[in-house]
Design an enzyme around this catalytic site. Structure first.
Site, short mmCIF file in Angstrom:
data_model
loop_
_atom_site.label_atom_id
_atom_site.label_comp_id
_atom_site.label_asym_id
_atom_site.label_seq_id
_atom_site.Cartn_x
_atom_site.Cartn_y
_atom_site.Cartn_z
N THR A 219 33.33 28.11 15.86
CA THR A 219 32.51 27.64 14.72
C THR A 219 32.35 26.13 14.74
O THR A 219 31.25 25.61 14.51
CB THR A 219 33.15 28.08 13.38
OG1 THR A 219 33.27 29.50 13.37
CG2 THR A 219 32.31 27.64 12.20
N ASP B 87 28.85 32.97 10.56
CA ASP B 87 30.15 33.68 10.63
C ASP B 87 30.13 34.88 9.68
O ASP B 87 30.49 36.01 10.03
CB ASP B 87 31.30 32.76 10.22
CG ASP B 87 31.51 31.54 11.12
OD1 ASP B 87 30.71 30.60 11.04
OD2 ASP B 87 32.47 31.56 11.92
#
Ligand SMILES: Nc1ncnc2c1ncn2[C@@H]1O[C@H](COP(=O)(O)O)[C@@H](O)[C@H]1OP(=O)(O)O
Ligand SMILES: [Mg+2]
Ligand SMILES: [Mg+2]
Ligand SMILES: [Mg+2]
Length: 306
Positions: free
Chosen positions: A121, A50
Site C-alpha cells: 500500500t 485496499d
C-alpha cells in the site's frame, strides 16, 4: 468435470479469478485518482483500493464457498458489493491441473483463506505500482498449501493492462511465470524499502550480502526469489502479518523454497493464530542452505523478535 475437482483445486482456481478482478478494481481506483487514504497507525496506510479489493475477493469466495473461513487484512465489512465485482468462474488453467491425491478429502472446515487485498500500500500511494500485489493464501490444518500472487501492474509501462497472476499448490507446482535460479557465487538479499529500522539493518549486515534490493511488498519480494533476482528475503521486524506471508510462502514452497521466522520456526496459519509475524521473515530459494544462512543472524537481533 470442474465441479467434481477436489475443493482445494476449485478454491485455488476461484482465488485466481477473484484476485484478477480485484486487480482491475485497484487499477480503476488509481485511474480515478481518489485513493481515499486512511492512516491505520504508524506507517500503516489503507486506501479505497485496499478496502474495495478485499470486498471483491471475500464476496466472490463466500458466494461460491458459504461459511468458508476468510481472514482479510482490512477486517470484516458488510458493505454492499457491486454485482460485477463478484466473480464465480474458475481459472481454466488451474482447474485443468491434476490435484495431488493428498488434498482429495480436504473440506472447507480444514481451510483458512488469508487475504491481503493490496500488498504494498505504501508503494501504491507513492506510485511505485509494480511493487503492488494481491495475495490470497490457502492454509489447510494450519499449513500454507496454496497461494495466488496477482500483480495488477505487471509490465504496465509496456502497455500490459491486465497484470499477471502467479499461483502455486504444494505438491502440484506453480504457474503463471517462468521460474529462474538466482546467479551463483554471490548473495543477493531483498528486504523492505518502507519499514526499515536498526534491527532490520543489523540482520542484513550480519549476512554480508553482495547486494541488497529494497522493494515494497511481501508478495513482490517472494516473486523476486522465484524469478531468480535474489537468494533470500530477510525482514527482521514484527511488521508483517499472516496475510502478508501465507500466499507467498505457499508459492515459494511449491517452487522448492522455504520461509520461516528468524528463529527458523515455521508459521502456522490456522484461524486462531495471532496475526503479527512476531518472529520476522526469513525466506530462501531452493538451493540455498536456509539454516546455514540463518545461523549468521546475531542473537541481539533474534532476541528482539519474540
Ligand atoms: N510496520 C508495518 N506496519 C504495517 N504493515 C507492514 C509493516 N511492515 C510490513 N508491513 C506489511 O508487510 C508488507 C511487506 O513489508 P515491506 O513492504 O515493508 O517489505 C508491507 O507491504 C505491508 O503490507 P501492506 O502493504 O499490505 O499493508
Ligand atoms: Mg496494510
Ligand atoms: Mg501486506
Ligand atoms: Mg495489504
Amino acid at each position: 468435470m470442474a465441479q467434481n475437482a477436489p475443493m482445494v483445486l476449485r478454491l485455488l482456481a476461484s482465488s485466481v479469478t477473484a484476485a484478477n478482478r480485484a486487480g482491475k478494481i485497484i487499477r480503476d481506483i488509481m485511474s480515478r485518482g481518489d485513493l481515499g487514504i486512511v492512516d491505520k497507525g504508524i506507517n500503516d496506510l489503507q486506501t479505497e483500493a485496499d478496502r474495495s479489493a478485499q470486498r471483491c475477493i471475500v464476496a466472490s469466495l463466500t458466494q461460491q464457498y458459504p461459511n468458508l473461513t476468510i481472514i482479510g487484512e482490512e477486517g470484516a465489512t458488510n458493505c454492499e458489493v457491486p454485482s460485477d465485482w463478484i466473480v464465480t468462474d474458475y481459472d481454466q488453467t488451474v482447474i485443468s491441473e491434476q490435484c495431488p491425491t493428498e488434498y482429495s478429502h480436504i473440506t472447507k472446515d480444514d481451510v483458512v483463506v488469508w487475504v491481503d487485498p493490496l500488498d504494498g500500500t505504501s508503494e501504491y500511494t507513492q506510485g511505485l505500482l509494480e511493487h503492488v500485489t494481491v495475495l490470497v493464501g490457502l492454509s489447510v490444518k494450519g499449513r500454507p498449501i496454496a497461494g495466488v500472487i496477482h500483480q495488477p501492474y505487471y509490465d504496465y509501462k509496456s502497455g500490459n493492462s491486465l497484470g499477471r497472476t502467479i499461483w502455486g499448490l504444494v505438491g502440484m507446482g506453480v504457474g503463471g511465470f517462468n521460474p529462474q535460479n538466482p546467479p551463483s557465487g554471490k548473495l543477493i538479499v531483498t528486504t523492505t524499502r518502507s519499514h526499515s529500522d536498526n534491527t532490520v539493518q543489523k540482520a542484513l549486515d550480519s549476512l554480508n550480502p553482495d547486494e541488497i534490493i529494497r522493494v515494497g511488498g511481501a508478495g513482490h519480494k517472494v516473486l523476486m526469489l522465484i524469478e531468480g533476482k535474489a537468494h533470500a528475503y530477510v525482514f527482521a521486524s514484527k511488521g508483517c502479518k499472516k496475510w502478508d506471508t501465507c500466499a507467498p510462502e505457499a508459492v515459494l514452497v511449491a517452487s522448492g523454497g522455504k520461509l520461516t521466522d528468524m528463529h527458523g520456526l515455521p508459521y502456522e496459519y490456522g484461524k486462531n493464530v495471532q496475526h503479527p509475524n512476531v518472529g520476522g521473515v526469513f525466506a530462501t530459494v531452493r538451493g540455498i542452505d536456509h539454516e546455514e544462512l540463518l545461523s549468521k543472524i546475531p542473537q541481539e537481533v533474534t532476541d528482539k523478535l519474540k
